[in-house]
Design a protein around this motif. Sequence first.
Motif, PDB file in Angstrom:
ATOM      1  N   UNK A 147      20.884  18.133 -15.413  1.00  0.00           N
ATOM      2  CA  UNK A 147      20.828  17.860 -14.180  1.00  0.00           C
ATOM      3  C   UNK A 147      20.346  16.656 -13.546  1.00  0.00           C
ATOM      4  N   UNK A 148      20.778  16.180 -12.557  1.00  0.00           N
ATOM      5  CA  UNK A 148      20.462  15.169 -11.764  1.00  0.00           C
ATOM      6  C   UNK A 148      19.926  15.206 -10.434  1.00  0.00           C
ATOM      7  N   UNK A 149      18.713  15.212 -10.267  1.00  0.00           N
ATOM      8  CA  UNK A 149      18.052  15.168  -8.726  1.00  0.00           C
ATOM      9  C   UNK A 149      17.661  14.116  -8.242  1.00  0.00           C
ATOM     10  N   UNK A 150      17.638  14.205  -6.827  1.00  0.00           N
ATOM     11  CA  UNK A 150      17.100  12.948  -6.096  1.00  0.00           C
ATOM     12  C   UNK A 150      15.862  13.332  -5.630  1.00  0.00           C
ATOM     13  N   UNK A 151      15.028  12.476  -5.482  1.00  0.00           N
ATOM     14  CA  UNK A 151      13.398  12.609  -4.909  1.00  0.00           C
ATOM     15  C   UNK A 151      13.257  11.419  -3.759  1.00  0.00           C
ATOM     16  N   UNK A 152      12.642  11.768  -2.965  1.00  0.00           N
ATOM     17  CA  UNK A 152      12.358  10.696  -1.974  1.00  0.00           C
ATOM     18  C   UNK A 152      10.722  10.771  -1.774  1.00  0.00           C
ATOM     19  N   UNK A 153      10.335   9.922  -2.784  1.00  0.00           N
ATOM     20  CA  UNK A 153       8.865   9.956  -2.796  1.00  0.00           C
ATOM     21  C   UNK A 153       8.267   8.971  -1.772  1.00  0.00           C
ATOM     22  N   UNK A 181       0.777  -1.075  -0.102  1.00  0.00           N
ATOM     23  CA  UNK A 181      -0.007   0.012  -0.026  1.00  0.00           C
ATOM     24  C   UNK A 181       0.751   1.057  -0.065  1.00  0.00           C
ATOM     25  N   UNK A 182       1.867   1.255   0.921  1.00  0.00           N
ATOM     26  CA  UNK A 182       2.805   2.448   0.846  1.00  0.00           C
ATOM     27  C   UNK A 182       3.994   2.397   0.018  1.00  0.00           C
ATOM     28  N   UNK A 183       3.984   1.596  -0.955  1.00  0.00           N
ATOM     29  CA  UNK A 183       5.209   1.542  -2.121  1.00  0.00           C
ATOM     30  C   UNK A 183       5.059   2.040  -3.097  1.00  0.00           C
ATOM     31  N   UNK A 184       5.988   2.692  -3.795  1.00  0.00           N
ATOM     32  CA  UNK A 184       6.130   3.565  -4.785  1.00  0.00           C
ATOM     33  C   UNK A 184       6.059   2.429  -5.739  1.00  0.00           C
ATOM     34  N   UNK A 187      12.905   2.106  -1.494  1.00  0.00           N
ATOM     35  CA  UNK A 187      11.654   2.011  -2.751  1.00  0.00           C
ATOM     36  C   UNK A 187      11.521   3.205  -3.075  1.00  0.00           C
ATOM     37  N   UNK A 188      11.419   4.371  -2.277  1.00  0.00           N
ATOM     38  CA  UNK A 188      10.948   5.759  -2.548  1.00  0.00           C
ATOM     39  C   UNK A 188      11.933   6.622  -3.160  1.00  0.00           C
ATOM     40  N   UNK A 189      13.378   6.365  -3.097  1.00  0.00           N
ATOM     41  CA  UNK A 189      14.430   7.078  -3.586  1.00  0.00           C
ATOM     42  C   UNK A 189      14.384   7.044  -5.292  1.00  0.00           C
ATOM     43  N   UNK A 190      14.442   7.969  -5.784  1.00  0.00           N
ATOM     44  CA  UNK A 190      14.129   8.183  -7.364  1.00  0.00           C
ATOM     45  C   UNK A 190      15.417   9.039  -7.941  1.00  0.00           C
TER      46      UNK A 190
END
Length: 456
Positions: free
Chosen positions: A338-344, A233-236, A323-326
């Motif tokens: 550019x590369x960016x990190x998003x913790x979704x 349920x909580x997984x990206x 699981x959330x780190x993109x």
Amino acid sequence: MFTHCVRDVLSGRLSQSKTPQCCMTLALQHTRRYSSSAQSEDLDPLRALLELCANRYYISPGQTTSELFQRGRSCSYGPLGMELKKNLLEQWWHSVTRSKSQVFGINTLSSRKDTATGGLRIVESEHVKQILEQQELSREQLVQKVQMLLQRSSPVRTDLLQGALEEFVPSLELVNRKLPFGLAETGLCFQPSDGSVCSAEVTQTSLVWFCSPRTSSQWLDHWTRQRLKWWRKFALSPSDFSSSDVPEEELEAAASRGVRIVYSFPWGQEPLEMLWSRGNTELLHTHKGAHSTLQCRNGRKTVPHVVSLTGNMDRGVMAFLSNSLLQLKNVDGKQKLQQRQVLKLHPVLAPVKVALDVDRGATMEMRQVCEGLLQEFMEAEISAWPGYLDTQATSVEQLTAKYDEMGVLFTAIISENTLESGLLQVRSRDTTIKETMHISELKNFVSRYISAADNV
């Protein structure tokens, strides 16, 4: 376990200088679990994750903390890591206590099983050191003194199962001696660390489900479906979470069936939750085989069977962070890649729901508006980050990059326009879209967003 560890010391297999730290304080040095043959690209995601977690207040900086964290052990969490862990535990608690009407919470201490001399116990390292420094003692006398010290020391628990088994009889009258029902608990336990005789802390969750013997297999299947659905349920990326039967040769002594719920980390699968159909052997042993005391009104008088669910929430925290780190790539206005990190992180789990910041040329009035909004969010029990308190000049790009890495859902920017018209700009972490809304709508907007995500 400590007895075995001390025996190694007395036999000379461990150096005296390392004995107290390794064996008696439970602070062992970790042997890296990844083989030298592992390819570097497989470790890059791990390094990126550990670096982000240390830089963005999820875990405290330091090699020891990183090693404990990557092994699924309790470590030194930062403010955001502690909030994420708290949110995860709350969701776990709600999922088991509200899924069935007959699930009750308990809080137990070290169980009777751990009070024997062979159990896991805490011993002051200085006391052991004083004994080992007595050169006049023979080996047999040293062993005797250490054994006496162990007997006087405090026991610690290695799991939450035994406490629930002991609480079974007191709970029977609560349910009018009818099945099924369950006892839920969360807490710290000490568990062997990667094959070592020494142990480390783990934040454990436990649901012990008591049911009739003929339905135990069906209940194991039920709880497996329910738990896998909860993790996903909580997984990206829900497919990273899966379940599999435990091979017969790996079953615990009292178990007839076992299921493990695992997460596929970049370096391989790790168990998050173990489910066992345990029969009634341990329950009978705990209560000295008193059949009459354990029997329930269930059509026929039988001793119930036990289905246990045991989770590792420290590893669960790491699984959701992984699981959330993109890693996203985009082209800026100057056509630079550019590369960016998003913790979704899922909106329910995200430690910070909204960051409150001010536009350039911040004034006292802008900060006062932020203070008012912060108080409003606190009263609504919505976590907000007071970014406006940071006096260091930061560009909009740097600010959004920082909040994306922190996993902040929304960023609200207070500007001169807010003071004049009440309008502010809100940026979404997931869409990067900026929209304008009235300041009076912000709290309800965030609250509705989180509620909608929770009900999906």
